[in-house]
Enzyme design. Structure first.
Site, short mmCIF file in Angstrom:
data_model
loop_
_atom_site.label_atom_id
_atom_site.label_comp_id
_atom_site.label_asym_id
_atom_site.label_seq_id
_atom_site.Cartn_x
_atom_site.Cartn_y
_atom_site.Cartn_z
N GLY A 24 0.84 -1.21 0.00
CA GLY A 24 0.00 0.00 0.00
C GLY A 24 0.86 1.24 0.00
O GLY A 24 2.05 1.19 -0.33
N ASN A 25 0.27 2.38 0.35
CA ASN A 25 1.04 3.62 0.49
C ASN A 25 0.37 4.49 1.54
O ASN A 25 -0.69 4.14 2.07
CB ASN A 25 1.18 4.32 -0.87
CG ASN A 25 -0.16 4.69 -1.46
OD1 ASN A 25 -0.87 5.54 -0.93
ND2 ASN A 25 -0.54 4.04 -2.56
N TYR A 26 0.97 5.63 1.85
CA TYR A 26 0.51 6.45 2.98
C TYR A 26 -0.66 7.38 2.67
O TYR A 26 -1.04 8.18 3.51
CB TYR A 26 1.68 7.29 3.52
CG TYR A 26 2.76 6.48 4.17
CD1 TYR A 26 2.47 5.67 5.27
CD2 TYR A 26 4.07 6.51 3.71
CE1 TYR A 26 3.46 4.93 5.89
CE2 TYR A 26 5.06 5.77 4.32
CZ TYR A 26 4.75 4.98 5.41
OH TYR A 26 5.73 4.24 6.01
N ALA A 91 -3.64 7.81 -5.05
CA ALA A 91 -2.25 7.33 -5.10
C ALA A 91 -2.32 5.85 -5.50
O ALA A 91 -2.41 4.96 -4.65
CB ALA A 91 -1.59 7.50 -3.74
#
Ligand code: CTP
Length: 217
Positions: A24-26, A91
Site C-alpha cells: 500500500g502507500n501512505y 495514489a
C-alpha cells in the site's frame, strides 16, 4: 457546476500479496474527499472512487469503494464516458504482485523475492479516451525535479491540468491536514498557491478548473 458530472479518484490502493498482506502507500484520501465535497458544494453531481480510507464522505456524493488498482481502473472506465470533469487524486500502486497467494506465505529462507508487474495507468487511459468537452485533471507527487516531472505527466497522460504536491514542503502531502500545491495547465500557465488547509486547497483547485474551462465561455 450545476448539472456537471464529476468523477474523483482518491485514497491509496491495496495490492494483495496473500490473504493477510498487501502493498500500500501512505495516502489517506483526505485531499480527494475534500475536492469531491467542494465539487458538490458548487452544484456538481459527484462520483467518488475511493481506495481503502477511513475518511468520512458527505451523503449526496456517490461513493464507489475499491481496493486494488485494477478495481479502480474498472470503475473509472465505466464512469468516465458520462462525465464532464475527472480529477485523479488517488495514489494508485504502480506495480502489483504477479501472484496473489491463496494461503498465507510462511517464512522460509533469509530472503523473499516478490515479482511485481505494472498496473494499468488510469489517468493515461482516460487521457487517451477523453473527448474535447471533457476536462481531465491529474496529480503529481514528487520529491525532486518537481516542475519537470509535473509537466512531463501533463503531456504523456494527455491531462488538461496537473496538480503538483512536493514532499519537500513541510506540512504538505500524506496525512497532513494542510497542503501546498502548484497547478500547471496545458496552455503553459502556472498557478502557485500558499500552504493551506486541504479544504481551502480543494476550493483553489475547483476555482481554477471553473476559471480555465468554464468561466471563459
Ligand atoms: N495514476 C493513475 N493510475 C496509475 C498510476 C497513477 O491514474 N496506475 C495517476 C494518479 O492518480 C495521479 C497521476 O497518475 O493523478 C500521477 O501518478 P504517479 O504515480 O505520480 O505518476 P507515474 O506516471 O506513475 O510516474 P512516477 O511514478 O514515475 O512518478
Amino acid at each position: 457546476l450545476n448539472g456537471k458530472k464529476v468523477l474523483i479518484t482518491a485514497g491509496p490502493t491495496y495490492e494483495q500479496i496473500d490473504p493477510v498482506r498487501f502493498i500500500g502507500n501512505y495516502s489517506t484520501g483526505k485531499m480527494g474527499v475534500a475536492i469531491a465535497e467542494e465539487m458538490q458544494n458548487r452544484g456538481a453531481e459527484v462520483t467518488l472512487v475511493l481506495g481503502p480510507s477511513s475518511v468520512k464522505v458527505n451523503t449526496g456524493i456517490k461513493l464507489v469503494p475499491v481496493k486494488t488498482a485494477e478495481d479502480m481502473f474498472t470503475a473509472c472506465e465505466k464512469i468516465f464516458p458520462g462525465c464532464d470533469i475527472a480529477v485523479m487524486s488517488a495514489a494508485v500502486a504502480d506495480y502489483t504482485p504477479v501472484n496473489n497467494a491463496l494461503e498465507k506465505i510462511k517464512k522460509t529462507g533469509h530472503e523473499l523475492t516478490l515479482q511485481l508487474t505494472k498496473t494499468k495507468d488510469i489517468l493515461k487511459t482516460l487521457g487517451e479516451q477523453k473527448t474535447g468537452k471533457q476536462v481531465l485533471v491529474g496529480f503529481a507527487l514528487e520529491t525532486n525535479n518537481e516542475t519537470a516531472y509535473a509537466l512531463q505527466k501533463l503531456q504523456t497522460k494527455n491531462a488538461d491540468m496537473i496538480v503538483l504536491n512536493s514532499l519537500q514542503d513541510a506540512g504538505a502531502g500524506f496525512g497532513y491536514d494542510t497542503n501546498k500545491i502548484t497547478i500547471f495547465d496545458k496552455d503553459g500557465t502556472t498557478f502557485p498557491f500558499d500552504m493551506k488547509s486541504k479544504k481551502n486547497v480543494a476550493i483553489d483547485i475547483v476555482n481554477t478548473i471553473i476559471q480555465q474551462f468554464y468561466a471563459k465561455n
